[in-house]
Design an enzyme around this catalytic site. Structure first.
Site, PDB file in Angstrom:
ATOM      1  N   HIS A 107       0.864  -1.173   0.000  1.00 54.60           N
ATOM      2  CA  HIS A 107       0.000   0.000   0.000  1.00 54.60           C
ATOM      3  C   HIS A 107       0.902   1.225   0.000  1.00 54.60           C
ATOM      4  O   HIS A 107       2.142   1.098   0.015  1.00 54.60           O
ATOM      5  CB  HIS A 107      -0.959  -0.017   1.198  1.00 54.60           C
ATOM      6  CG  HIS A 107      -0.289  -0.245   2.522  1.00 54.60           C
ATOM      7  ND1 HIS A 107       0.619   0.648   3.052  1.00 54.60           N
ATOM      8  CD2 HIS A 107      -0.372  -1.266   3.408  1.00 54.60           C
ATOM      9  CE1 HIS A 107       1.041   0.206   4.213  1.00 54.60           C
ATOM     10  NE2 HIS A 107       0.470  -0.970   4.454  1.00 54.60           N
ATOM     11  N   GLY A 114       1.837   3.107   2.191  1.00 52.28           N
ATOM     12  CA  GLY A 114       2.803   3.143   3.293  1.00 52.28           C
ATOM     13  C   GLY A 114       4.099   2.450   2.879  1.00 52.28           C
ATOM     14  O   GLY A 114       5.194   2.991   3.056  1.00 52.28           O
ATOM     15  N   HIS A 115       3.977   1.249   2.293  1.00 52.95           N
ATOM     16  CA  HIS A 115       5.178   0.548   1.808  1.00 52.95           C
ATOM     17  C   HIS A 115       5.882   1.396   0.745  1.00 52.95           C
ATOM     18  O   HIS A 115       7.110   1.491   0.732  1.00 52.95           O
ATOM     19  CB  HIS A 115       4.807  -0.782   1.133  1.00 52.95           C
ATOM     20  CG  HIS A 115       4.189  -1.800   2.041  1.00 52.95           C
ATOM     21  ND1 HIS A 115       2.863  -2.140   1.974  1.00 52.95           N
ATOM     22  CD2 HIS A 115       4.731  -2.566   3.027  1.00 52.95           C
ATOM     23  CE1 HIS A 115       2.599  -3.077   2.878  1.00 52.95           C
ATOM     24  NE2 HIS A 115       3.713  -3.343   3.530  1.00 52.95           N
ATOM     25  N   GLY A 150       8.779   0.401   9.802  1.00 52.61           N
ATOM     26  CA  GLY A 150       7.836   1.479  10.070  1.00 52.61           C
ATOM     27  C   GLY A 150       7.544   1.607  11.562  1.00 52.61           C
ATOM     28  O   GLY A 150       7.534   0.620  12.301  1.00 52.61           O
ATOM     29  N   VAL A 201       2.179   5.962   8.068  1.00 53.68           N
ATOM     30  CA  VAL A 201       1.528   6.643   6.943  1.00 53.68           C
ATOM     31  C   VAL A 201       0.017   6.451   7.105  1.00 53.68           C
ATOM     32  O   VAL A 201      -0.449   5.339   7.377  1.00 53.68           O
ATOM     33  CB  VAL A 201       2.012   6.080   5.581  1.00 53.68           C
ATOM     34  CG1 VAL A 201       1.358   6.828   4.421  1.00 53.68           C
ATOM     35  CG2 VAL A 201       3.541   6.173   5.483  1.00 53.68           C
ATOM     36  N   SER A 213      -2.723  -0.133   6.442  1.00 54.77           N
ATOM     37  CA  SER A 213      -2.377  -1.512   6.762  1.00 54.77           C
ATOM     38  C   SER A 213      -2.914  -2.377   5.632  1.00 54.77           C
ATOM     39  O   SER A 213      -3.989  -2.090   5.090  1.00 54.77           O
ATOM     40  CB  SER A 213      -3.050  -1.920   8.080  1.00 54.77           C
ATOM     41  OG  SER A 213      -3.090  -3.327   8.189  1.00 54.77           O
ATOM     42  N   ARG A 265      -4.220  -5.028   5.990  1.00 53.40           N
ATOM     43  CA  ARG A 265      -5.461  -5.636   6.490  1.00 53.40           C
ATOM     44  C   ARG A 265      -6.677  -4.723   6.278  1.00 53.40           C
ATOM     45  O   ARG A 265      -7.812  -5.177   6.400  1.00 53.40           O
ATOM     46  CB  ARG A 265      -5.339  -5.955   7.981  1.00 53.40           C
ATOM     47  CG  ARG A 265      -4.372  -7.081   8.280  1.00 53.40           C
ATOM     48  CD  ARG A 265      -4.396  -7.429   9.759  1.00 53.40           C
ATOM     49  NE  ARG A 265      -3.603  -8.612  10.039  1.00 53.40           N
ATOM     50  CZ  ARG A 265      -2.304  -8.609  10.308  1.00 53.40           C
ATOM     51  NH1 ARG A 265      -1.638  -7.471  10.336  1.00 53.40           N
ATOM     52  NH2 ARG A 265      -1.664  -9.734  10.550  1.00 53.40           N
TER      53      ARG A 265
END
Ligand code: PAF
Length: 301
Positions: free
Chosen positions: A28, A30-31, A141, A170, A179, A181
């Site tokens: 996502h 964030g990654h 993270g 993030v 996440s 998930r």
């Protein structure tokens, strides 16, 4: 970009400083933000994609963990990853596997208490990634605050010559921490999940206004998340991950709660500048995430 299935193959492609971003995949934003940050720090950027079976204390959670290697590979190319390390399980765990890594102390509370065996799985797989891939730098993270403390302790105790970099949480523009998930929540659950970041941000405001008592900060978050199934709300020391009664050292205010069938964790870290705690609320995306919209949007659930 090369997709490597073995440690040796990945190492064969190295040039200069090697940075590793370990992941469970299903990327996502964030990654992707972490990839971009780490790209700046190294010549060879390695991202590992391995849904590590030993860190899932719940088999159903392991089975339900979203996976899509082709999608991840395409995103990795867009973010200038040099090597996507996506090993089969046998490359990581031989048929007879007799060694595990157990970090004690920092694993006693919070996730360690609620997910028995989880951190042995995490520390063991990350030790294998470190030994097999031999990066110079690795990034994790801050969302997994306790994991970060566990891995710092492991690197220190086992003398891995690897620098650990921390990346901020993030968040969606409305505050929800990204996440993989999140795709498993429907619209109503996602709305309910917002109570977590809302409570944490309210507590951070209290800290900005001078509040230091752990019970006051925890109550603020507990009130906000009271309709969720709460595992814990704790103010803990960043160094020891043990509960503290007053915000007098670098700390995290951490939450774990379940919404529907999805267990979420989040936190606000408090770093100290000139003896004052400064909340790290993470970074908010300008636009809603495209990659963690719930599956119902594509008719998939
Ligand atoms: O944080 C994660 O995604 C995982 O725990 C990690 C560090 C990749 C180990 O499997």
């Amino acid at each position: 970009m090369e997709v490597a299935r073995s440690f040796a193959r990945a190492r064969n492609r190295y040039e200069g400083t090697v940075g590793l971003l370990p992941t469970l995949g299903f990327f996502h934003e964030g990654h992707l933000a972490l990839m971009d940050l780490l790209r700046e720090e190294c010549e060879t950027l390695v991202v590992s994609l391995f849904v590590n079976p030993t860190q899932f204390n719940d088999e159903k959670d392991f089975a339900a963990y979203p996976r899509d290697e082709d999608r991840d590979a395409a995103l990795a190319v867009e973010h200038s990853v040099d090597i996507l390390f996506a090993p089969p399980v046998e490359e990581v765990y031989r048929e007879v596997s007799q060694t595990t890594v157990e970090v004690t102390g920092v694993t006693d509370e919070m996730e360690g208490r609620h997910r028995p065996g989880h951190f042995v799985g995490v520390a063991t797989v990350v030790a294998k990634l470190f030994a097999g891939l031999q990066p110079d730098i690795a990034m994790f993270g801050r969302k997994d605050a306790q994991q970060l403390a566990v891995l710092r302790a492991m690197v220190n105790d086992l003398r891995f010559p690897i620098e650990i970099l921390e990346a901020p949480v993030v968040r969606e523009p409305d505050g929800l921490a990204l996440s993989s998930r999140n795709v498993r929540m429907d619209r109503r659950e996602r709305e309910d999940a917002l109570a977590i970041s809302r409570g944490l941000f309210q507590a951070a405001e209290q800290v900005d206004a001078g509040e230091r008592r752990a019970d006051r900060l925890e109550s603020t978050v507990e009130r906000s998340v009271k309709r969720l199934d709460i595992d814990y709300v704790k103010l803990a020391s960043q160094a020891t991950m043990k509960p503290i009664t007053s915000l007098d050292q670098p700390a995290v205010l951490a939450v774990a709660a379940t919404v529907g069938n999805v267990r979420l964790i989040d936190n606000v870290a408090f770093d100290f500048e000139s003896e004052r705690p400064v909340p790290d609320r993470g970074i908010l995306l300008d636009e809603p995430s495209r990659l963690t919209t719930h599956l119902a949007d594509d008719g998939a659930t």
